[in-house]
Design an enzyme around this catalytic site. Structure first.
Site, PDB file in Angstrom:
ATOM      1  N   THR A 184       0.874  -1.174   0.000  1.00 34.27           N
ATOM      2  CA  THR A 184       0.000   0.000   0.000  1.00 34.27           C
ATOM      3  C   THR A 184       0.904   1.215   0.000  1.00 34.27           C
ATOM      4  O   THR A 184       1.933   1.210   0.671  1.00 34.27           O
ATOM      5  CB  THR A 184      -0.835   0.012   1.297  1.00 34.27           C
ATOM      6  OG1 THR A 184      -1.818  -1.002   1.187  1.00 34.27           O
ATOM      7  CG2 THR A 184      -1.491   1.350   1.558  1.00 34.27           C
ATOM      8  N   GLY A 214     -10.088  -2.846   3.870  1.00 34.46           N
ATOM      9  CA  GLY A 214      -8.988  -2.877   4.830  1.00 34.46           C
ATOM     10  C   GLY A 214      -8.868  -1.588   5.623  1.00 34.46           C
ATOM     11  O   GLY A 214      -9.803  -0.797   5.716  1.00 34.46           O
TER      12      GLY A 214
HETATM   13  C1  SD4 Z   1      -4.924  -3.762   3.496  1.00 34.27           C
HETATM   14  N1  SD4 Z   1      -3.134  -2.502   4.487  1.00 34.27           N
HETATM   15  O1  SD4 Z   1      -5.785  -3.748   2.642  1.00 34.27           O
HETATM   16  C2  SD4 Z   1      -3.659  -2.982   3.241  1.00 34.27           C
HETATM   17  C3  SD4 Z   1      -2.696  -3.858   2.482  1.00 34.27           C
HETATM   18  C4  SD4 Z   1      -1.300  -3.327   2.479  1.00 34.27           C
HETATM   19  O2  SD4 Z   1       0.813  -3.168   2.071  1.00 34.27           O
HETATM   20  O3  SD4 Z   1      -0.915  -2.460   3.163  1.00 34.27           O
HETATM   21  N2  SD4 Z   1      -0.402  -3.714   1.848  1.00 34.27           N
HETATM   22  O4  SD4 Z   1      -5.009  -4.409   4.534  1.00 34.27           O
END
Ligand code: SD4
Length: 325
Positions: A184, A214
């Site tokens: 992300t 998320g």
């Molecule tokens: C999530 N935090 O959808 C995000 C995924 C993520 O690095 O951070 N990937 O849970």
């Protein structure tokens, strides 16, 4: 109950930015008192920071900078965890989560958004044009279309092929550490005038359950900015971040005098203390305070973040809980 003496000791250590962890080390703030500055998660933060820098270096607004910055990985199909070309859910649908926040505490967010390449720009419009903070799914999509966003196919042939292979293997969804679950982009910037903004955008956990949202679009979980104090952004297993309101916590800890690094460490500690199998997960926090000091902390070694100021263009490794044990 905390005694007055231990309160004074704890708070004066915190105010001095000297936080001692259970391992007995201190996380010192990284000093940068010059503005502008932009920091963002992972190595795709480098080109994202460059785009943000074009605005910041001309004296532009940090909100414009973070939006322009994170649009870079959103539009890049090689970044398979953000925007166009992101890994789909278990049914092959690319669903995007994003949020944005400015120095005045204004916030906008979209969740479960499909067919729109730049969810961060839709989130900004939610903030600027509606009385709401968060729009989701069909409503977010229709709002985007009404505001001139094109309907686009976000699933690339490469990601479609990988999804088919995954489905054939009848693999179960897992939010444990693995490549599908990384990257992300969270970005924090302070402009020449000292105004801080932040942005966070993702395609979420790879092969997640349909409908899953998320931490990334949730204010206080994936991103939080308080213009008077500082900001924080999160990456990793969103469920763990949501349950501890991780970035809100980081900012509150900074408000109480902790350095950005120490605040990130403390927020990671809240997670690892509660979850016996925390070693299976990755969480990474970055934080920036109002004076331009920044820091980070994560569970697993391997999380890095990009920093850009007038004097440096860096990719820095975050300190990791597991490395320090
Ligand atoms: C999530 N935090 O959808 C995000 C995924 C993520 O690095 O951070 N990937 O849970």
């Amino acid at each position: 109950m905390i005694s007055r003496r231990s309160f004074i000791t704890t708070s004066s250590l915190a105010i001095a930015g000297i936080g001692l962890s259970k391992h007995g080390f201190s996380s010192n703030p990284i000093q940068n008192n010059k503005f502008p500055i932009v920091i963002s998660t992972w190595n795709h933060g480098l080109p994202a920071n460059e785009a943000a820098w074009k605005i910041l270096s001309k004296g532009g607004y940090s909100l414009d900078a973070v939006e322009a910055g994170v649009r870079v990985p959103e539009g890049d199909p090689k970044v398979i965890t953000v925007g166009y070309g992101g890994i789909p859910d278990s049914e092959g649908k690319v669903t995007l989560d994003a949020c944005i926040m400015d120095e005045k505490g204004r916030a906008g967010s979209v969740t479960y958004l499909q067919h729109i390449k730049h969810p961060i720009s839709v989130a900004r419009l939610v903030m600027e044009k509606t009385p709401h903070v968060m729009l989701s799914g069909k409503g977010a999509f229709e709002f985007a279309r009404k505001n001139g966003f094109k309907k686009e196919k976000l699933l690339t042939p490469e990601r479609k092929a990988a999804w088919k292979k995954w489905k054939k293997g009848k693999k179960k969804f897992s939010n444990e550490i693995n490549i599908e679950n990384h990257d992300t982009i969270g970005m924090l910037a302070i402009d020449k005038d000292g105004r801080m903004s932040g942005a966070c955008t993702t395609s979420g956990m790879g092969y997640k359950m349909p409908g899953r949202v998320g931490d990334s679009p949730i204010i206080g979980a994936g991103l939080f900015v308080d213009g008077e104090i500082g900001g924080a952004a999160a990456t990793g297993s969103g469920e763990l971040v949501m349950k501890t309101l991780g970035t809100f916590l980081v900012v509150e800890l900074m408000r109480n005098g902790m350095s950005p690094s120490r605040a990130c460490e403390e927020a990671v500690k809240r997670i690892v203390k509660k979850i016996p199998d925390y070693e299976k997960y990755q969480i990474g926090y970055i934080a920036l305070n109002k004076s331009g000091e920044y820091g980070s902390f994560c569970i697993q070694p391997g999380f890095n973040f990009a920093v850009k100021t007038e004097d440096k263009t860096d990719l820095e490794d975050a300190e990791a809980w597991l490395k320090k044990l």
